[in-house]
Design a protein around this motif. Structure first.
Motif, short mmCIF file in Angstrom:
data_model
loop_
_atom_site.label_atom_id
_atom_site.label_comp_id
_atom_site.label_asym_id
_atom_site.label_seq_id
_atom_site.Cartn_x
_atom_site.Cartn_y
_atom_site.Cartn_z
N LEU A 159 0.37 -1.20 -0.12
CA LEU A 159 -0.18 0.23 -0.19
C LEU A 159 0.47 1.15 -0.17
CD1 LEU A 159 -2.84 -1.01 2.44
CD2 LEU A 159 -2.62 -0.95 0.15
N ASP A 160 1.98 1.38 0.48
CA ASP A 160 2.82 2.00 -0.01
C ASP A 160 3.96 3.02 -1.02
OD1 ASP A 160 4.28 -0.25 0.83
OD2 ASP A 160 5.95 0.39 1.84
N THR A 161 3.18 1.40 -1.77
CA THR A 161 3.96 1.79 -3.41
C THR A 161 2.40 2.45 -4.14
OG1 THR A 161 3.77 -0.43 -4.31
CG2 THR A 161 5.08 -0.74 -2.87
N ASP A 162 2.97 2.43 -5.70
CA ASP A 162 1.63 2.80 -6.55
C ASP A 162 1.54 1.12 -7.40
OD1 ASP A 162 4.11 2.02 -7.87
OD2 ASP A 162 4.17 4.35 -9.20
N GLN A 163 1.95 0.70 -6.94
CA GLN A 163 1.44 -1.22 -7.24
C GLN A 163 0.94 -1.62 -6.78
OE1 GLN A 163 2.79 -1.95 -10.56
NE2 GLN A 163 3.28 0.24 -10.41
N HIS A 164 -0.56 -1.08 -6.34
CA HIS A 164 -1.71 -1.93 -5.60
C HIS A 164 -3.46 -1.73 -6.72
CE1 HIS A 164 -3.70 2.10 -4.02
NE2 HIS A 164 -2.28 1.87 -4.02
N SER A 165 -4.21 -2.43 -5.96
CA SER A 165 -5.23 -2.35 -6.65
C SER A 165 -5.96 -2.01 -6.06
CB SER A 165 -5.59 -2.85 -7.72
OG SER A 165 -4.92 -3.58 -8.53
N ALA A 166 -6.09 -1.11 -4.32
CA ALA A 166 -6.83 -1.65 -3.13
C ALA A 166 -7.96 0.03 -3.45
CB ALA A 166 -5.84 -1.24 -1.56
N THR A 167 -8.42 0.06 -4.07
CA THR A 167 -9.55 1.08 -4.24
C THR A 167 -10.59 1.42 -2.62
OG1 THR A 167 -9.98 0.27 -6.50
CG2 THR A 167 -11.51 1.73 -5.94
N LEU A 168 -11.00 0.48 -2.07
CA LEU A 168 -11.69 1.39 -1.28
C LEU A 168 -11.12 1.72 -0.13
CD1 LEU A 168 -14.55 -1.98 -1.75
CD2 LEU A 168 -14.83 0.69 -1.87
N THR A 169 -9.64 0.98 -0.07
CA THR A 169 -8.83 1.53 1.27
C THR A 169 -8.11 2.62 1.16
OG1 THR A 169 -8.07 -0.66 1.04
CG2 THR A 169 -6.68 0.38 2.46
N LEU A 170 -7.96 2.73 -0.59
CA LEU A 170 -7.14 4.35 -0.44
C LEU A 170 -7.93 4.76 -2.06
CD1 LEU A 170 -3.59 2.52 -0.99
CD2 LEU A 170 -4.75 3.73 1.30
N GLY A 171 -8.23 5.08 -2.40
CA GLY A 171 -9.43 5.54 -3.30
C GLY A 171 -10.69 6.58 -2.54
N SER A 172 -10.96 7.18 -3.51
CA SER A 172 -11.48 8.33 -3.27
C SER A 172 -13.08 8.37 -3.80
CB SER A 172 -11.47 9.88 -3.15
OG SER A 172 -10.55 9.89 -4.67
N PRO A 173 -14.41 8.82 -3.76
CA PRO A 173 -15.28 9.31 -4.36
C PRO A 173 -15.08 9.93 -6.02
CG PRO A 173 -15.80 9.41 -2.06
CD PRO A 173 -14.58 8.97 -2.39
N GLY A 174 -15.66 8.72 -7.15
CA GLY A 174 -14.96 9.57 -8.18
C GLY A 174 -15.94 8.49 -9.32
N GLU A 175 -16.14 9.25 -10.45
CA GLU A 175 -16.88 8.65 -11.15
C GLU A 175 -15.82 7.47 -12.23
OE1 GLU A 175 -18.85 11.59 -13.58
OE2 GLU A 175 -19.71 12.35 -12.00
N LEU A 176 -16.53 6.43 -12.72
CA LEU A 176 -15.39 5.88 -14.13
C LEU A 176 -16.98 4.97 -14.88
CD1 LEU A 176 -12.92 4.31 -14.60
CD2 LEU A 176 -13.24 2.34 -12.66
N HIS A 177 -16.51 4.81 -15.78
CA HIS A 177 -17.02 3.90 -16.90
C HIS A 177 -18.86 3.73 -16.71
CE1 HIS A 177 -13.19 1.05 -17.33
NE2 HIS A 177 -13.54 2.25 -18.19
N GLY A 178 -18.95 5.28 -16.57
CA GLY A 178 -20.43 5.59 -16.33
C GLY A 178 -20.95 4.99 -14.78
N PHE A 179 -20.63 5.24 -14.23
CA PHE A 179 -20.67 5.44 -12.77
C PHE A 179 -20.34 6.01 -11.87
CE2 PHE A 179 -18.75 1.82 -12.82
CZ PHE A 179 -17.68 1.04 -10.81
N LYS A 180 -21.10 6.10 -11.03
CA LYS A 180 -19.68 7.54 -9.41
C LYS A 180 -20.01 5.66 -8.35
CE LYS A 180 -22.94 11.23 -9.49
NZ LYS A 180 -23.18 12.03 -8.65
N CYS A 181 -18.69 6.08 -7.85
CA CYS A 181 -17.86 4.90 -7.44
C CYS A 181 -16.43 5.03 -6.72
CB CYS A 181 -17.38 3.20 -8.19
SG CYS A 181 -16.54 3.49 -8.59
N TYR A 182 -16.03 4.77 -5.52
CA TYR A 182 -14.48 4.47 -4.91
C TYR A 182 -13.42 4.70 -6.54
CZ TYR A 182 -15.36 5.98 0.37
OH TYR A 182 -15.95 6.09 1.13
N VAL A 183 -12.90 5.47 -6.19
CA VAL A 183 -11.69 5.16 -7.36
C VAL A 183 -9.96 5.47 -6.90
CG1 VAL A 183 -11.34 6.23 -9.63
CG2 VAL A 183 -13.87 6.40 -9.06
N LEU A 184 -9.66 4.80 -8.01
CA LEU A 184 -7.95 5.59 -7.73
C LEU A 184 -7.32 6.52 -8.38
CD1 LEU A 184 -6.41 1.52 -6.65
CD2 LEU A 184 -6.72 3.50 -5.14
N GLN A 185 -7.52 6.96 -8.23
CA GLN A 185 -7.65 8.25 -9.38
C GLN A 185 -6.09 9.89 -9.02
OE1 GLN A 185 -11.01 10.86 -8.98
NE2 GLN A 185 -11.61 9.96 -7.40
#
Length: 400
Positions: A270-296
């Protein structure tokens, strides 16, 4: 309303709290609303229900069993681990559950082609299988990186007759495959249907895919009660887009004593940029036509993501998971690539079950948690897929 008595999800606009909806152009909204209307019509019919349940039983092989991993549990010395064996389904994963539903819907709507994306290839294989069954052409978009990594599933898709489209733009992984498939779909949305592979995308797909996958949780709840006269203490599943997890979780949401945990990929940390922990480190946003947590990034653009499991490397996540996180009904934790590999090998050599790398994330979390809990506690893991597709990759990585 008490904490765990949920309002109907989603609402009529497709929102789970502030997440979901349709962040799409007006012309595409008309198409999505048509799909929603057709789905609501077909799901109420006795003919559709009977056809789908018959296919689940005779074609998929449902109900999938629950297996007590006794040797693994004894080795860990703590809580007992049970596996919901979705890996035993026809095509080797949970994906066939919603792919059959989507293929039948496409047939009902008179569509001429089904278009989809795939990451690890499990959705692609399942959809190609379902389309072959109902006789509809199928086009699957897959990142070049994943094509090279998941060669067994690529071969299966070709044998099943789908048109496989390699995607080389961007990082050439799942997010880019989604982008590519969406462009192809928009060429003729009246005649094509985009069969989204998880509980993501614009309404009604998060709802539809959840509904088709909810058979996992309904079966598991009944099976556990019949066997133990009580529910499991903890249930867990891996989360990328989140379809296998929401399929298990839905039946248990109102059971307050049951602890529910989704497991995201921490990748290389999690201390790198090599992960997919969206709900852990992401923030609300928009992606592929819907609103969700996004790594952005700061501009709201999706960041590159990584997971050893191709089916989990997505910068967004299903809107219902986002809402359940905010309600604090479901916990979301993480597992690294190394922990995943360790669990993959341990389950293979201790129980003779080779899990998908995606599923191994949930197994790894359960192994970690079981050590902390007393022996009488029970953890149910959704073993969402089998590891045939990953065997060559893991063998090469570990120099077996």
């Amino acid at each position: 309303m008490s904490r765990f008595e949920f309002a109907p999800m989603p609402d009529e606009q497709g929102f789970f709290g502030p997440f979901g909806g349709q962040v799409i152009p007006p012309e595409l909204k008309l198409v999505m609303d048509e799909i929603n209307l057709a789905y609501e019509e077909i799901r109420q019919t006795e003919e559709f229900q009977q056809e789908l349940m018959q296919l689940f039983q005779d074609y998929v092989g449902r109900p999938s069993p629950i297996y007590h991993a006794k040797r693994l549990s004894e080795q860990l010395g703590g809580a007992q681990i049970y596996l919901k064996r979705e890996d035993l389904n026809h095509t080797g994963a949970h994906k066939i559950n919603h792919c059959l539903g989507e293929a039948l819907l496409a047939k009902y709507m008179g569509k001429k082609k089904v278009i989809a994306e795939t990451g690890a290839g499990q959705h692609g294989v399942a959809l190609a299988t379902a389309c072959a069954l109902v006789g509809i052409p199928c086009e699957i978009h897959m990142g070049q990186v994943d094509i090279e990594k998941e060669h067994p599933n690529v071969t299966k898709m070709k044998i099943l007759g789908c048109d496989l489209v390699p995607v080389t733009q961007g990082t050439a992984t799942l997010k880019d495959a989604v982008d590519s498939a969406f462009v192809a779909y928009m060429e003729n949305p009246q005649d094509y249907i985009y069969a989204i592979g998880s509980v993501v995308g614009p309404h009604p797909f998060p709802k539809m895919v959840r509904d088709f996958q909810s058979i996992i949780g309904r079966e598991a709840r009944q099976q556990f009660q019949e066997r133990h006269q009580q529910l499991p203490d903890v249930i867990t599943a891996c989360v990328g887009g989140g379809s296998n997890a929401i399929g298990l979780f839905t039946a248990f949401l109102a059971d307050e004593p049951v602890r529910i945990v989704g497991v995201e990929p921490a990748g290389k940390g999690l201390d790198t940029d090599q992960h997919s922990a969206t709900l852990t480190l992401g923030s609300p946003g928009e992606l592929h036509g819907f609103k969700c947590y996004v790594l952005q990034d700061e501009a709201g653009e999706p960041l590159p993501v990584h997971s050893i499991a191709s089916g989990l490397d997505y910068p967004g996540v299903g809107p219902q998971h986002c809402y359940l996180k905010e309600l604090e009904r479901v916990e979301y934790d993480t597992v690294t690539d190394q922990e995943c590999l360790d669990a993959f090998m341990t389950l293979s050599r201790v129980e003779g079950i080779i899990p998908a790398l995606e599923s191994a994330h949930a197994v790894a979390w359960a192994m970690r948690e079981a050590r902390r809990l007393p022996r009488e506690r029970r953890i149910l893991v959704n073993l969402s897929g089998r590891g045939d597709k990953d065997a060559d990759y893991v063998a090469a990585k570990l120099a077996l």
